[in-house]
Design a protein around this motif. Sequence first.
Motif, PDB file in Angstrom:
ATOM      1  N   VAL A 133      21.500  21.565  22.795  1.00 43.69           N
ATOM      2  CA  VAL A 133      21.579  22.064  21.422  1.00 43.69           C
ATOM      3  C   VAL A 133      22.658  23.137  21.324  1.00 43.69           C
ATOM      4  N   ALA A 134      23.582  22.937  20.397  1.00 49.63           N
ATOM      5  CA  ALA A 134      24.643  23.915  20.144  1.00 49.63           C
ATOM      6  C   ALA A 134      24.554  24.405  18.710  1.00 49.63           C
ATOM      7  N   THR A 135      24.732  25.714  18.521  1.00 49.69           N
ATOM      8  CA  THR A 135      24.861  26.260  17.179  1.00 49.69           C
ATOM      9  C   THR A 135      25.916  27.361  17.213  1.00 49.69           C
ATOM     10  N   LYS A 136      26.216  27.935  16.029  1.00 52.23           N
ATOM     11  CA  LYS A 136      27.394  28.796  15.909  1.00 52.23           C
ATOM     12  C   LYS A 136      27.101  29.996  15.017  1.00 52.23           C
ATOM     13  N   VAL A 137      27.772  31.104  15.316  1.00 50.65           N
ATOM     14  CA  VAL A 137      27.690  32.295  14.469  1.00 50.65           C
ATOM     15  C   VAL A 137      28.809  32.240  13.433  1.00 50.65           C
ATOM     16  N   TRP A 138      28.460  32.543  12.183  1.00 50.34           N
ATOM     17  CA  TRP A 138      29.432  32.486  11.108  1.00 50.34           C
ATOM     18  C   TRP A 138      30.199  33.807  10.976  1.00 50.34           C
ATOM     19  N   ASN A 139      31.310  33.745  10.255  1.00 57.01           N
ATOM     20  CA  ASN A 139      32.249  34.859  10.145  1.00 57.01           C
ATOM     21  C   ASN A 139      31.611  36.138   9.608  1.00 57.01           C
ATOM     22  N   SER A 190      19.040  32.284  14.039  1.00 59.73           N
ATOM     23  CA  SER A 190      19.257  30.867  14.338  1.00 59.73           C
ATOM     24  C   SER A 190      18.145  30.318  15.221  1.00 59.73           C
ATOM     25  N   LEU A 191      17.759  31.080  16.245  1.00 62.61           N
ATOM     26  CA  LEU A 191      16.662  30.633  17.115  1.00 62.61           C
ATOM     27  C   LEU A 191      15.386  30.409  16.308  1.00 62.61           C
ATOM     28  N   GLN A 192      15.100  31.329  15.399  1.00 60.55           N
ATOM     29  CA  GLN A 192      13.885  31.193  14.587  1.00 60.55           C
ATOM     30  C   GLN A 192      13.961  29.962  13.706  1.00 60.55           C
ATOM     31  N   ARG A 193      15.112  29.731  13.087  1.00 58.75           N
ATOM     32  CA  ARG A 193      15.236  28.550  12.227  1.00 58.75           C
ATOM     33  C   ARG A 193      15.127  27.264  13.042  1.00 58.75           C
ATOM     34  N   LEU A 194      15.708  27.254  14.216  1.00 50.97           N
ATOM     35  CA  LEU A 194      15.632  26.073  15.074  1.00 50.97           C
ATOM     36  C   LEU A 194      14.252  25.886  15.683  1.00 50.97           C
ATOM     37  N   GLY A 195      13.500  26.976  15.793  1.00 51.75           N
ATOM     38  CA  GLY A 195      12.202  26.904  16.452  1.00 51.75           C
ATOM     39  C   GLY A 195      12.322  26.729  17.953  1.00 51.75           C
ATOM     40  N   LEU A 196      13.349  27.335  18.549  1.00 56.65           N
ATOM     41  CA  LEU A 196      13.620  27.187  19.973  1.00 56.65           C
ATOM     42  C   LEU A 196      13.573  28.539  20.671  1.00 56.65           C
ATOM     43  N   ASP A 197      13.394  28.494  21.989  1.00 57.63           N
ATOM     44  CA  ASP A 197      13.403  29.705  22.799  1.00 57.63           C
ATOM     45  C   ASP A 197      14.799  30.047  23.304  1.00 57.63           C
ATOM     46  N   TYR A 198      15.678  29.069  23.304  1.00 57.85           N
ATOM     47  CA  TYR A 198      17.050  29.261  23.766  1.00 57.85           C
ATOM     48  C   TYR A 198      17.905  28.165  23.162  1.00 57.85           C
ATOM     49  N   VAL A 199      19.218  28.350  23.202  1.00 59.29           N
ATOM     50  CA  VAL A 199      20.144  27.254  22.891  1.00 59.29           C
ATOM     51  C   VAL A 199      20.976  26.974  24.132  1.00 59.29           C
ATOM     52  N   ASP A 200      21.458  25.771  24.231  1.00 60.27           N
ATOM     53  CA  ASP A 200      22.268  25.395  25.384  1.00 60.27           C
ATOM     54  C   ASP A 200      23.701  25.881  25.258  1.00 60.27           C
ATOM     55  N   LEU A 201      24.173  26.032  24.025  1.00 58.66           N
ATOM     56  CA  LEU A 201      25.548  26.480  23.789  1.00 58.66           C
ATOM     57  C   LEU A 201      25.606  27.265  22.493  1.00 58.66           C
ATOM     58  N   ALA A 218      25.144  24.642  13.065  1.00 62.25           N
ATOM     59  CA  ALA A 218      25.693  25.983  12.864  1.00 62.25           C
ATOM     60  C   ALA A 218      24.888  26.673  11.781  1.00 62.25           C
ATOM     61  N   GLU A 219      24.867  28.004  11.818  1.00 62.56           N
ATOM     62  CA  GLU A 219      24.166  28.703  10.746  1.00 62.56           C
ATOM     63  C   GLU A 219      24.798  28.391   9.396  1.00 62.56           C
ATOM     64  N   ALA A 220      26.119  28.168   9.370  1.00 62.98           N
ATOM     65  CA  ALA A 220      26.811  27.904   8.110  1.00 62.98           C
ATOM     66  C   ALA A 220      26.602  26.482   7.601  1.00 62.98           C
ATOM     67  N   TYR A 221      25.932  25.623   8.374  1.00 70.89           N
ATOM     68  CA  TYR A 221      25.623  24.278   7.894  1.00 70.89           C
ATOM     69  C   TYR A 221      24.325  24.262   7.087  1.00 70.89           C
ATOM     70  N   LEU A 231      26.250  17.999  12.577  1.00 71.20           N
ATOM     71  CA  LEU A 231      25.511  18.137  11.323  1.00 71.20           C
ATOM     72  C   LEU A 231      26.320  18.771  10.203  1.00 71.20           C
ATOM     73  N   TRP A 232      27.650  18.867  10.366  1.00 67.07           N
ATOM     74  CA  TRP A 232      28.456  19.450   9.289  1.00 67.07           C
ATOM     75  C   TRP A 232      28.341  18.582   8.039  1.00 67.07           C
ATOM     76  N   GLN A 233      28.073  19.222   6.919  1.00 73.59           N
ATOM     77  CA  GLN A 233      27.949  18.576   5.615  1.00 73.59           C
ATOM     78  C   GLN A 233      26.774  17.595   5.543  1.00 73.59           C
ATOM     79  N   VAL A 234      25.819  17.707   6.444  1.00 71.12           N
ATOM     80  CA  VAL A 234      24.581  16.932   6.351  1.00 71.12           C
ATOM     81  C   VAL A 234      23.578  17.754   5.548  1.00 71.12           C
TER      82      VAL A 234
END
Length: 280
Positions: free
Chosen positions: A72-78, A93-104, A47-50, A21-24
């Motif tokens: 589902v994968a997401t990332k912590v920004w600098n 990130s979990l709250q924004r995704l609406g998920l209980d966990y991420v896979d990566l 990613a949170e930065a996306y 989803l980069w630049q989407v």
Amino acid sequence: MNSLVQALHDGTRVPRLGYGLWQVEARDSAALVAHAIRTGYRLIDTAEAYYNEEGVGEGIRAAGVPREEIFVATKVWNTHHGHDLTLGAFEASLQRLGLDYVDLYLIHWPSRIRNAYVDTWRALIRLKEEGLAKAIGVCNFAIPQLRRLIGETGVVPVLNQVELHPYFQQRALREFHARNGIATQSWSPLGLWKDRSATPLNDPRVLALAAKHGKTPAQVILRWHLDNGLMLISKSARPARIEENCQLFDFALDDEDLASLASLDRADGRLGPDPETADF
């Protein structure tokens, strides 16, 4: 789509081909994620930065596929490096995704100028221990940074997501990964970057292989990643291209094809920032 998966060193099984989803644009992300999942993608990389995690979550829920079948994968920004800041960023990130966990969960960049990526990694280790992140890894880490991370914590990332394409093949890094059980995941797998016109998509050797196999140049390059044992994240904001980019499992490159593409590696092939010199 053939759900080709790879087993990581912690036992996690990950689809080798993912939708990124980069630049989407945030307004488009829900519809595109839903379309990608319905097309056959099972790995969604954000990613949170996306700034599109909310849309990613909406798209996952709209796709009609059980959550446990989506990786589902997401990332912590600098700006959120450091143990406690990372834990807070993950919860957001979990709250924004609406998920209980991420896979990566991934460290997006080492951010060498902050020099806090080891403490950030310790936060990821805790999240894995608590089951909130099923697997943990990094992005854009160079060999010295990986050595430090492993040496100071004893925990090896399951994967390193890095720029990698036929013009920038990262052979030394891939060899280090292989020795240490780290999977290599390619971003910018087609070698496209902003306004750079030199891309493998236009290379005569790629065009020749596309004609040989009756495939598009993009499909040939994406298949090159798979045939080299790599994982990859493909990205497009066009539904037709999303479909094209996953039609990779009805052909394979032979040894002659692979040798031809191996010759494309260039000393000046890097398009994005160098993690050992980046100042953000």
